[in-house]
Design a protein around this motif. Structure first.
Motif, PDB file in Angstrom:
ATOM      1  N   TRP A   1      24.110   1.087 -54.774  1.00  0.00           N
ATOM      2  CA  TRP A   1      24.299   2.191 -54.120  1.00  0.00           C
ATOM      3  C   TRP A   1      24.968   2.012 -52.645  1.00  0.00           C
ATOM      4  CZ3 TRP A   1      18.260   3.234 -53.308  1.00  0.00           C
ATOM      5  CH2 TRP A   1      17.766   3.770 -54.371  1.00  0.00           C
ATOM      6  N   TYR A   2      25.904   3.005 -52.293  1.00  0.00           N
ATOM      7  CA  TYR A   2      26.715   2.935 -51.144  1.00  0.00           C
ATOM      8  C   TYR A   2      26.421   3.786 -50.213  1.00  0.00           C
ATOM      9  CZ  TYR A   2      29.438  -0.470 -54.245  1.00  0.00           C
ATOM     10  OH  TYR A   2      29.772  -1.294 -55.184  1.00  0.00           O
ATOM     11  N   ASP A   3      26.016   3.516 -48.931  1.00  0.00           N
ATOM     12  CA  ASP A   3      25.684   4.544 -47.705  1.00  0.00           C
ATOM     13  C   ASP A   3      27.240   4.904 -47.349  1.00  0.00           C
ATOM     14  OD1 ASP A   3      23.003   4.118 -48.069  1.00  0.00           O
ATOM     15  OD2 ASP A   3      23.342   2.364 -46.627  1.00  0.00           O
TER      16      ASP A   3
ATOM     17  N   GLN B   1      24.896   8.928 -49.881  1.00  0.00           N
ATOM     18  CA  GLN B   1      24.929   7.741 -50.687  1.00  0.00           C
ATOM     19  C   GLN B   1      25.867   8.122 -51.965  1.00  0.00           C
ATOM     20  OE1 GLN B   1      21.340   6.184 -51.630  1.00  0.00           O
ATOM     21  NE2 GLN B   1      21.509   4.602 -50.051  1.00  0.00           N
TER      22      GLN B   1
ATOM     23  N   TYR C   1      35.053   0.174 -55.510  1.00  0.00           N
ATOM     24  CA  TYR C   1      34.258   0.738 -54.244  1.00  0.00           C
ATOM     25  C   TYR C   1      33.937  -0.173 -53.120  1.00  0.00           C
ATOM     26  CZ  TYR C   1      33.434   5.016 -56.916  1.00  0.00           C
ATOM     27  OH  TYR C   1      33.575   5.971 -57.743  1.00  0.00           O
ATOM     28  N   GLU C   2      34.175  -1.651 -53.297  1.00  0.00           N
ATOM     29  CA  GLU C   2      33.876  -2.493 -52.452  1.00  0.00           C
ATOM     30  C   GLU C   2      35.213  -2.930 -51.706  1.00  0.00           C
ATOM     31  OE1 GLU C   2      30.989  -5.271 -53.362  1.00  0.00           O
ATOM     32  OE2 GLU C   2      29.620  -3.835 -54.430  1.00  0.00           O
TER      33      GLU C   2
ATOM     34  N   PRO D   1      27.532  -2.608 -50.349  1.00  0.00           N
ATOM     35  CA  PRO D   1      26.272  -2.212 -51.165  1.00  0.00           C
ATOM     36  C   PRO D   1      24.923  -2.074 -50.421  1.00  0.00           C
ATOM     37  CG  PRO D   1      26.945  -4.445 -51.990  1.00  0.00           C
ATOM     38  CD  PRO D   1      28.050  -3.799 -50.936  1.00  0.00           C
ATOM     39  N   ASP D   2      24.216  -1.120 -50.700  1.00  0.00           N
ATOM     40  CA  ASP D   2      22.994  -1.205 -49.927  1.00  0.00           C
ATOM     41  C   ASP D   2      21.993  -1.904 -50.817  1.00  0.00           C
ATOM     42  OD1 ASP D   2      20.295  -0.066 -49.091  1.00  0.00           O
ATOM     43  OD2 ASP D   2      20.952   1.777 -49.133  1.00  0.00           O
TER      44      ASP D   2
ATOM     45  N   LEU E   1      33.416  -0.134 -49.053  1.00  0.00           N
ATOM     46  CA  LEU E   1      32.127   0.263 -49.194  1.00  0.00           C
ATOM     47  C   LEU E   1      31.260  -1.067 -49.313  1.00  0.00           C
ATOM     48  CD1 LEU E   1      31.983   3.534 -51.094  1.00  0.00           C
ATOM     49  CD2 LEU E   1      32.094   3.087 -48.672  1.00  0.00           C
TER      50      LEU E   1
ATOM     51  N   ARG F   1      32.511  -1.957 -58.718  1.00  0.00           N
ATOM     52  CA  ARG F   1      32.039  -2.403 -57.411  1.00  0.00           C
ATOM     53  C   ARG F   1      33.669  -2.812 -56.947  1.00  0.00           C
ATOM     54  NH1 ARG F   1      26.689  -5.701 -56.832  1.00  0.00           N
ATOM     55  NH2 ARG F   1      27.656  -5.718 -54.847  1.00  0.00           N
TER      56      ARG F   1
END
Length: 126
Positions: free
Chosen positions: A44-46, A51, A23-24, A31-32, A29, A20
Protein backbone atom coordinates in the motif's frame (compact mmCIF):
# COMPACT_ATOMS: atom_id res chain seq x y z
CA UNK A 1 -26.73 8.59 -0.04
CA UNK A 2 -23.83 10.66 -1.36
CA UNK A 3 -20.45 9.31 -2.42
CA UNK A 4 -17.71 11.10 -0.47
CA UNK A 5 -14.59 10.44 -2.55
CA UNK A 6 -12.16 7.82 -3.76
CA UNK A 7 -10.12 6.22 -0.98
CA UNK A 8 -7.86 3.88 -2.92
CA UNK A 9 -7.27 2.22 -6.24
CA UNK A 10 -6.04 -1.37 -6.53
CA UNK A 11 -3.70 -2.47 -9.30
CA UNK A 12 -2.82 -6.07 -10.15
CA UNK A 13 0.87 -6.87 -10.46
CA UNK A 14 2.58 -10.11 -11.50
CA UNK A 15 5.94 -9.45 -9.82
CA UNK A 16 5.66 -7.49 -6.57
CA UNK A 17 9.40 -6.79 -6.29
CA UNK A 18 9.50 -5.37 -9.83
CA UNK A 19 6.37 -3.29 -9.21
CA UNK A 20 7.73 -1.98 -5.92
CA UNK A 21 10.91 -0.95 -7.73
CA UNK A 22 8.84 1.25 -10.03
CA UNK A 23 6.53 2.76 -7.40
CA UNK A 24 9.28 3.29 -4.83
CA UNK A 25 12.43 4.01 -6.86
CA UNK A 26 10.95 5.85 -9.84
CA UNK A 27 7.89 7.52 -8.27
CA UNK A 28 9.41 7.94 -4.79
CA UNK A 29 6.54 6.40 -2.81
CA UNK A 30 7.06 4.74 0.56
CA UNK A 31 5.11 1.60 1.48
CA UNK A 32 2.54 1.86 4.26
CA UNK A 33 3.65 -0.55 7.02
CA UNK A 34 0.06 -0.85 8.29
CA UNK A 35 -0.96 -3.21 5.45
CA UNK A 36 -2.32 -6.33 7.15
CA UNK A 37 -1.60 -9.90 6.04
CA UNK A 38 -4.31 -10.44 3.45
CA UNK A 39 -3.21 -13.90 2.39
CA UNK A 40 -1.33 -12.71 -0.71
CA UNK A 41 1.62 -10.37 -1.25
CA UNK A 42 1.01 -6.69 -1.86
CA UNK A 43 1.90 -3.15 -0.90
CA UNK A 44 0.00 0.00 0.00
CA UNK A 45 1.19 3.53 -0.78
CA UNK A 46 -0.26 6.71 0.72
CA UNK A 47 -0.83 9.58 -1.70
CA UNK A 48 -2.40 12.41 0.24
CA UNK A 49 -5.57 11.04 1.85
CA UNK A 50 -5.81 8.27 -0.77
CA UNK A 51 -3.83 5.11 -1.45
CA UNK A 52 -2.61 2.86 -4.24
CA UNK A 53 -2.85 -0.83 -3.38
CA UNK A 54 -0.67 -3.26 -5.31
CA UNK A 55 -2.13 -6.76 -5.39
CA UNK A 56 0.22 -9.59 -6.40
CA UNK A 57 -2.48 -11.73 -8.00
CA UNK A 58 -2.98 -13.27 -11.45
CA UNK A 59 -4.20 -10.65 -13.93
CA UNK A 60 -7.23 -11.78 -15.98
CA UNK A 61 -6.68 -8.99 -18.54
CA UNK A 62 -4.29 -9.14 -21.49
CA UNK A 63 -1.18 -6.99 -21.10
CA UNK A 64 -0.44 -7.01 -24.83
CA UNK A 65 -2.61 -5.11 -27.28
CA UNK A 66 -3.40 -2.21 -24.94
CA UNK A 67 -3.58 1.26 -26.50
CA UNK A 68 -0.16 2.91 -26.84
CA UNK A 69 -1.54 6.10 -25.25
CA UNK A 70 -2.76 5.42 -21.71
CA UNK A 71 -5.45 8.09 -22.05
CA UNK A 72 -7.35 5.67 -24.28
CA UNK A 73 -7.23 2.91 -21.67
CA UNK A 74 -8.58 2.64 -18.14
CA UNK A 75 -6.16 4.53 -15.95
CA UNK A 76 -5.55 6.22 -12.63
CA UNK A 77 -4.96 9.99 -12.63
CA UNK A 78 -2.50 11.31 -10.05
CA UNK A 79 -1.59 14.91 -9.20
CA UNK A 80 2.11 15.76 -9.38
CA UNK A 81 3.69 19.08 -8.41
CA UNK A 82 6.58 19.00 -10.92
CA UNK A 83 5.95 17.29 -14.25
CA UNK A 84 9.47 18.08 -15.49
CA UNK A 85 10.99 16.22 -12.52
CA UNK A 86 8.71 13.26 -13.20
CA UNK A 87 9.74 13.24 -16.86
CA UNK A 88 13.40 13.25 -15.81
CA UNK A 89 12.81 10.29 -13.45
CA UNK A 90 10.96 8.35 -16.17
CA UNK A 91 13.67 9.14 -18.73
CA UNK A 92 16.41 8.04 -16.30
CA UNK A 93 14.57 4.74 -15.71
CA UNK A 94 13.98 4.20 -19.43
CA UNK A 95 10.19 4.27 -19.03
CA UNK A 96 8.23 5.37 -22.09
CA UNK A 97 5.48 7.95 -21.74
CA UNK A 98 3.21 10.05 -23.90
CA UNK A 99 2.15 13.62 -23.30
CA UNK A 100 -1.49 14.46 -22.80
CA UNK A 101 -3.26 15.15 -26.07
CA UNK A 102 -5.46 17.77 -24.38
CA UNK A 103 -2.63 20.31 -24.24
CA UNK A 104 -2.55 20.42 -20.44
CA UNK A 105 0.57 19.67 -18.41
CA UNK A 106 0.08 15.92 -18.09
CA UNK A 107 1.59 12.64 -19.24
CA UNK A 108 0.73 8.96 -19.35
CA UNK A 109 2.95 5.97 -18.70
CA UNK A 110 2.52 2.35 -17.73
CA UNK A 111 3.90 0.52 -14.74
CA UNK A 112 5.83 -2.73 -15.33
CA UNK A 113 2.53 -4.67 -15.42
CA UNK A 114 0.89 -2.45 -18.05
CA UNK A 115 -1.33 -0.47 -15.67
CA UNK A 116 -1.88 2.98 -17.21
CA UNK A 117 -1.08 5.98 -15.01
CA UNK A 118 -1.82 9.62 -15.78
CA UNK A 119 0.13 12.36 -14.02
CA UNK A 120 -1.37 15.85 -14.07
CA UNK A 121 0.72 18.80 -12.93
CA UNK A 122 -1.07 20.60 -10.11
CA UNK A 123 0.97 23.38 -8.55
CA UNK A 124 -1.19 23.74 -5.42
CA UNK A 125 -2.99 20.43 -4.79
CA UNK A 126 -5.99 20.68 -2.50
Amino acid sequence: MKLQGILHVSLLVADLARARGFYESVLGLAPDPRRPDLGYPGAWYDIGAQQIHLLALPNPDPVEGRPAHGGRDRHVALAVDDLAALRAALDAAGIAYTLSRSGRAALFCRDPDGNALEFIEVKNPA
